[in-house]
Write an enzyme that holds these catalytic residues in place. Structure first.
Site, PDB file in Angstrom:
ATOM      1  CG  ASP A  87      -0.195 -11.011 -21.016  1.00 43.24           C
ATOM      2  OD1 ASP A  87      -0.076 -11.614 -19.943  1.00 43.24           O
ATOM      3  OD2 ASP A  87       0.453  -9.988 -21.308  1.00 43.24           O
ATOM      4  CG  ASP A  90      -1.320  -8.654 -26.023  1.00 45.96           C
ATOM      5  OD1 ASP A  90      -1.998  -9.083 -25.047  1.00 45.96           O
ATOM      6  OD2 ASP A  90      -0.093  -8.741 -26.061  1.00 45.96           O
ATOM      7  CE1 TYR A 235       4.450  -9.807 -18.999  1.00 42.01           C
ATOM      8  CE2 TYR A 235       3.781 -10.623 -21.153  1.00 42.01           C
ATOM      9  CZ  TYR A 235       3.507  -9.915 -19.998  1.00 42.01           C
ATOM     10  OH  TYR A 235       2.292  -9.309 -19.836  1.00 42.01           O
ATOM     11  CD  GLU A 473      -1.772  -3.695 -22.975  1.00 39.02           C
ATOM     12  OE1 GLU A 473      -0.752  -2.994 -23.106  1.00 39.02           O
ATOM     13  OE2 GLU A 473      -1.980  -4.738 -23.633  1.00 39.02           O
TER      14      GLU A 473
END
Ligand SMILES: *[C@@H]1O[C@H](CO)[C@@H](O)[C@H](O)[C@H]1NC(C)=O
Ligand SMILES: *[C@@H]1O[C@H](CO)[C@@H](O)[C@H](O)[C@H]1NC(C)=O
Ligand SMILES: *[C@@H]1O[C@H](CO)[C@@H](O)[C@H](O)[C@H]1NC(C)=O
Ligand SMILES: *[C@@H]1O[C@H](CO)[C@@H](O)[C@H](O)[C@H]1NC(C)=O
Length: 508
Positions: A87, A90, A235, A473
């Site tokens: 994703d 990670d 999420y 990120e």
């Protein structure tokens, strides 16, 4: 990329650069003077997806610091869930945002096909779509079963490991008729419907397979309604599932022209509401832009979708009189301080697509409370967002790794921040990653070319510190939306003069 055309862009850029130097570095020259190589940015943004691959890497893999990983995903349920994309920084595979990513990439392949092809990237874009679609097909193991997550989020986040070394639980999450998750099923339906359109003209078997599965997933999503919360706290659905159902139905309508889906978006038109963001959670504007096009093509009872799409434009355009999203002093849309560039790139994509739709329909533009904006002005605003990301900002910093002279050297990304297994073949454990590679101030050993980070804060400030995940990120959906925004800017005058190169299609 055609050299003559590239040269032209370069010369124009140089001339503008000289003019800017002569005038001094006033804000206005800063904003107008730079020219970026959007073809190069597009290429890098797509390349990023190869660095996010999970599973067995193909021989054509271009991101060479990566290796095979997670080859037994799905094993405990005797299901093959190998493949797909990690994703972000990670090593979890979250199917819901992954579906959004695949839909965005497919949308680019449909809407800006000529530009992508002109840049020589259509084959790579299609490969990126196919890599994701293949995983979704695997995850959809029966009409009413969809695996929605592979990997335990909290244990994964407690480790700093390369995907190739990963030893955290690859826990499986799924939705079923008894335990539904409408957002996730509808988004997978949208992804496969849009992907089918990318492959329609050259592989009718694959096209029909994707479309069939998309229809089944839509039925699953709609017949077994329930909000998807299993990937929370990573999420969580805040906007409910009505936006995903409209988004999926709009895609299926576009992909099939079947009256059934038209009926769905008409019967549920009151679900539509004006919004000011487009994200893995909130997809109203995506559906509205697709359906506004239908309205403009003569489906007069779909008018509300056009009205709501106009409201989205007014909520973003500075000085519209109804702005909901402020810009930073340097001119960047600022929605939220957690990976803000995700909202910027999706907004830019929507504004490019919508301004193109308005222009093709012969409309002047959008009327807001205290200003009217032409399609050209909307497009120019979207371009300013792309240019900001590529370096036209107060820090002169590129938020895309490997693009320009100054970019992040310490993105928050496990694989990029630990030496490649080709260089350091021994296992680097969960804790060693955290003690040795995470806290260092050294640059990442691997340059994750094309990765777009979360971006600056509300005052255009940015510190290149690995631990700051909100700003450092990268994620797949930031890049996917950027692919579209960059494609929209591939020099039109330039590519329109060239014959479209069908050869770019074959290079898969
Ligand atoms: C078309 O797609 C099918 C199904 O995925 C695949 O088996 C086949 O090899 C593809 N054909 C071509 C020409 O790419
Ligand atoms: C898709 O569904 C149609 C209609 O049910 C069927 O004729 C076709 O063979 C299916 N295609 C694939 C690739 O399964
Ligand atoms: C926007 O355009 C409409 C229609 O042409 C016009 O009536 C209106 O005065 C304009 N609004 C502004 C703020 O310019
Ligand atoms: C950014 O570039 C402009 C124009 O080259 C220059 O005037 C300005 O000082 C630079 N800003 C920073 C923070 O380096």
């Amino acid at each position: 990329m055609d050299l003559k055309c590239q040269g032209l862009v370069l010369v124009v850029g140089l001339v503008l650069g000289l003019v800017a130097t002569d005038q001094g570095s006033t804000e206005s020259s800063r904003l107008s003077a730079r020219s970026y190589d959007y073809g190069n940015a597009l290429k890098k943004a797509i390349l990023f997806f190869e660095g996010q691959r999970s599973g067995k890497l193909p021989s054509k893999q271009r991101v060479e610091w990566r290796g095979d990983s997670a080859l037994t995903d799905g094993q405990q349920d005797k299901v093959k869930l190998v493949g797909g994309y990690y994703d972000a920084g990670d090593n979890v595979k979250f199917v819901w945002p992954m579906s959004f990513t695949i839909t965005l990439l497919s949308w680019v392949g449909i809407e800006f096909r000529e530009q992508v092809s002109y840049a020589g990237q259509l084959g790579h874009l299609r490969t990126a779509v196919r890599w994701g679609a293949k995983f979704l097909l695997r995850a959809h193991t029966s009409p009413t079963v969809l695996y929605t997550q592979v990997g335990d989020g909290s244990t994964d986040h407690q480790c700093w490991e390369r995907p190739e070394d990963m030893d955290t639980p690859r826990t499986l999450y799924k939705i079923t008729a008894d335990s539904p998750g409408t957002e996730a099923a509808a988004d997978a339906a949208a992804a496969l419907a849009s992907a089918s359109m990318v492959f329609r003209s050259d592989n009718s078997t694959y096209w029909s397979k994707l479309l069939n599965r998309s229809k089944l997933l839509f039925e699953f999503a709609n017949d077994y309604r329930g909000s998807y919360q299993a990937s929370c706290p990573f999420y969580c659905s805040f906007s409910g599932y009505q936006d995903e159902l409209l988004w999926a139905a709009a895609w299926l309508f576009k992909a099939t022209n079947d009256a059934k889906y038209q009926k769905f978006v008409l019967e549920n038109i009151e679900w539509s509401r004006s919004v000011s963001e487009f994200s893995w959670d909130n997809k109203y504007i995506g559906a509205q832009v697709l359906l506004a096009k239908e309205y403009l093509a003569g489906n007069k009872n779909l008018r509300k979708y056009k009205t709501d799409a106009d409201a989205f434009v007014c909520s973003l355009m500075p000085n519209s009189g109804s702005v909901q999203i402020q810009t930073t002093p340097g001119g960047l849309l600022f929605t939220r301080d957690t990976a803000n560039l995700q909202y910027v790139t999706t907004a830019a994509l929507v504004l490019f697509v919508y301004s193109k739709t308005l222009k093709s329909a012969g409309l002047d533009g959008v009327q807001c409370n205290s200003a009217n904006f032409s399609a050209t002005q909307i497009r120019a605003f979207a371009k300013s967002q792309v240019d900001y990301i590529l370096g036209n900002n107060p820090l002169n910093f590129s938020y895309m790794v490997g693009y320009g002279n100054a970019y992040s050297k310490r993105i928050h990304h496990r694989g990029a921040s630990i030496p490649s297994i080709n260089v350091l073949p021994r296992k680097v454990s969960c804790k060693e990653g955290f003690s040795t590679w995470f806290p260092t101030n050294d640059p990442n050993p691997n340059t994750h070319v094309g990765a777009i980070v979360g971006g600056p804060d509300s005052n255009d400030r940015f510190n290149d510190v690995r631990s700051d995940s909100s700003h450092l990120e990268p994620t797949t959906y930031i890049n996917a939306a950027f692919v579209g925004a960059a494609a929209a800017l591939i020099e039109e005058q330039c590519f329109l003069r060239q014959p479209f190169r069908s050869s770019a299609v074959a290079s898969e």
